[in-house]
Scaffold this motif. Structure first.
Motif, mmCIF file in Angstrom:
data_model
loop_
_atom_site.group_PDB
_atom_site.id
_atom_site.type_symbol
_atom_site.label_atom_id
_atom_site.label_comp_id
_atom_site.label_asym_id
_atom_site.label_seq_id
_atom_site.Cartn_x
_atom_site.Cartn_y
_atom_site.Cartn_z
ATOM 1 N N TYR A 32 0.831 -1.205 0.000
ATOM 2 C CA TYR A 32 0.000 0.000 0.000
ATOM 3 C C TYR A 32 0.866 1.256 0.000
ATOM 4 O O TYR A 32 0.549 2.244 -0.664
ATOM 5 C CB TYR A 32 -0.954 0.012 1.192
ATOM 6 C CG TYR A 32 -1.932 -1.142 1.224
ATOM 7 C CD1 TYR A 32 -2.344 -1.777 0.048
ATOM 8 C CD2 TYR A 32 -2.428 -1.613 2.421
ATOM 9 C CE1 TYR A 32 -3.232 -2.842 0.080
ATOM 10 C CE2 TYR A 32 -3.329 -2.675 2.467
ATOM 11 C CZ TYR A 32 -3.719 -3.286 1.290
ATOM 12 O OH TYR A 32 -4.594 -4.339 1.331
ATOM 13 N N LEU A 37 -0.892 4.619 -1.493
ATOM 14 C CA LEU A 37 -2.183 4.683 -0.813
ATOM 15 C C LEU A 37 -2.025 5.263 0.579
ATOM 16 O O LEU A 37 -2.985 5.776 1.154
ATOM 17 C CB LEU A 37 -2.812 3.292 -0.725
ATOM 18 C CG LEU A 37 -3.209 2.651 -2.052
ATOM 19 C CD1 LEU A 37 -3.814 1.280 -1.815
ATOM 20 C CD2 LEU A 37 -4.167 3.531 -2.824
ATOM 21 N N GLN A 57 -6.328 4.943 8.396
ATOM 22 C CA GLN A 57 -6.314 4.901 6.936
ATOM 23 C C GLN A 57 -6.035 3.478 6.437
ATOM 24 O O GLN A 57 -6.642 3.035 5.460
ATOM 25 C CB GLN A 57 -5.284 5.872 6.361
ATOM 26 C CG GLN A 57 -5.358 5.955 4.857
ATOM 27 C CD GLN A 57 -4.627 7.144 4.293
ATOM 28 O OE1 GLN A 57 -4.088 7.963 5.016
ATOM 29 N NE2 GLN A 57 -4.614 7.236 2.983
ATOM 30 N N ILE A 61 -8.350 1.275 3.911
ATOM 31 C CA ILE A 61 -7.819 0.591 2.724
ATOM 32 C C ILE A 61 -8.178 -0.891 2.781
ATOM 33 O O ILE A 61 -8.635 -1.466 1.786
ATOM 34 C CB ILE A 61 -6.290 0.789 2.619
ATOM 35 C CG1 ILE A 61 -5.965 2.255 2.348
ATOM 36 C CG2 ILE A 61 -5.701 -0.110 1.537
ATOM 37 C CD1 ILE A 61 -4.488 2.607 2.532
ATOM 38 N N VAL A 74 -9.558 2.416 -4.969
ATOM 39 C CA VAL A 74 -9.263 2.746 -3.574
ATOM 40 C C VAL A 74 -8.624 4.126 -3.494
ATOM 41 O O VAL A 74 -8.989 4.944 -2.646
ATOM 42 C CB VAL A 74 -8.355 1.670 -2.926
ATOM 43 C CG1 VAL A 74 -7.860 2.126 -1.563
ATOM 44 C CG2 VAL A 74 -9.094 0.347 -2.815
ATOM 45 N N ARG A 75 -7.676 4.406 -4.388
ATOM 46 C CA ARG A 75 -7.013 5.714 -4.415
ATOM 47 C C ARG A 75 -8.042 6.834 -4.626
ATOM 48 O O ARG A 75 -8.015 7.854 -3.947
ATOM 49 C CB ARG A 75 -5.951 5.731 -5.526
ATOM 50 C CG ARG A 75 -5.115 6.984 -5.548
ATOM 51 C CD ARG A 75 -4.012 6.917 -6.604
ATOM 52 N NE ARG A 75 -2.986 5.973 -6.189
ATOM 53 C CZ ARG A 75 -2.748 4.800 -6.779
ATOM 54 N NH1 ARG A 75 -3.448 4.419 -7.819
ATOM 55 N NH2 ARG A 75 -1.795 4.001 -6.345
ATOM 56 N N LEU A 78 -10.275 7.194 -1.449
ATOM 57 C CA LEU A 78 -9.542 7.843 -0.358
ATOM 58 C C LEU A 78 -9.380 9.338 -0.625
ATOM 59 O O LEU A 78 -9.527 10.156 0.275
ATOM 60 C CB LEU A 78 -8.173 7.197 -0.155
ATOM 61 C CG LEU A 78 -8.168 5.787 0.427
ATOM 62 C CD1 LEU A 78 -6.756 5.217 0.412
ATOM 63 C CD2 LEU A 78 -8.733 5.773 1.821
#
Length: 121
Positions: A32, A37, A57, A61, A74-75, A78
């Motif tokens: 990650y 991330l 965080q 994730i 996911v990026r 977030l």
């Protein structure tokens, strides 16, 4: 006596503690981090140090990855939760191309701009 606020952004926890608290493996955490991330602080000896915010965080994730999201999704999620905008390379290139065309004397709104080039990218 003034009560101090808990500093959740203070990076003091080693990776072993992060592993125990999040249920992730060291390999997952490094993956990650390598894929941007999460940004992890480092000690002078280059040891990864995590804050409570970092652990939160990592848990986000983990939850997103467990719901069949890929890294890019996911990026994006977030970034959206932080209120920042993340663009792909192709989106950035397209935006830059549009800005250059608008700033040039040959912009699309110009009467001198040949109609054969309108709409081509």
């Amino acid at each position: 006596m003034v009560q101090e606020k808990l500093r959740s952004d203070l990076a003091i926890l080693p990776i072993g503690t992060a592993i125990k608290l999040t249920g992730l493996t060291a390999r997952q955490i490094r993956y990650y981090e390598a894929n941007d991330l999460i940004k992890v602080a480092r000690s002078q000896s280059k040891q990864r140090l995590f804050s409570l915010d970092d652990l939160q965080q990592l848990m986000e994730i983990k939850a997103l990855m467990n719901t069949e999201h890929n890294l890019e999704q996911v990026r994006q999620l977030l970034a959206r939760s932080k209120g920042t905008v993340v663009h792909s390379d192709s989106q950035l290139r397209h935006t830059l191309q549009d800005e250059i065309l608008l700033a040039s004397p040959f912009n699309r709104n110009s009467a001198n701009y040949p109609s054969t080039f309108k709409g081509q990218n």
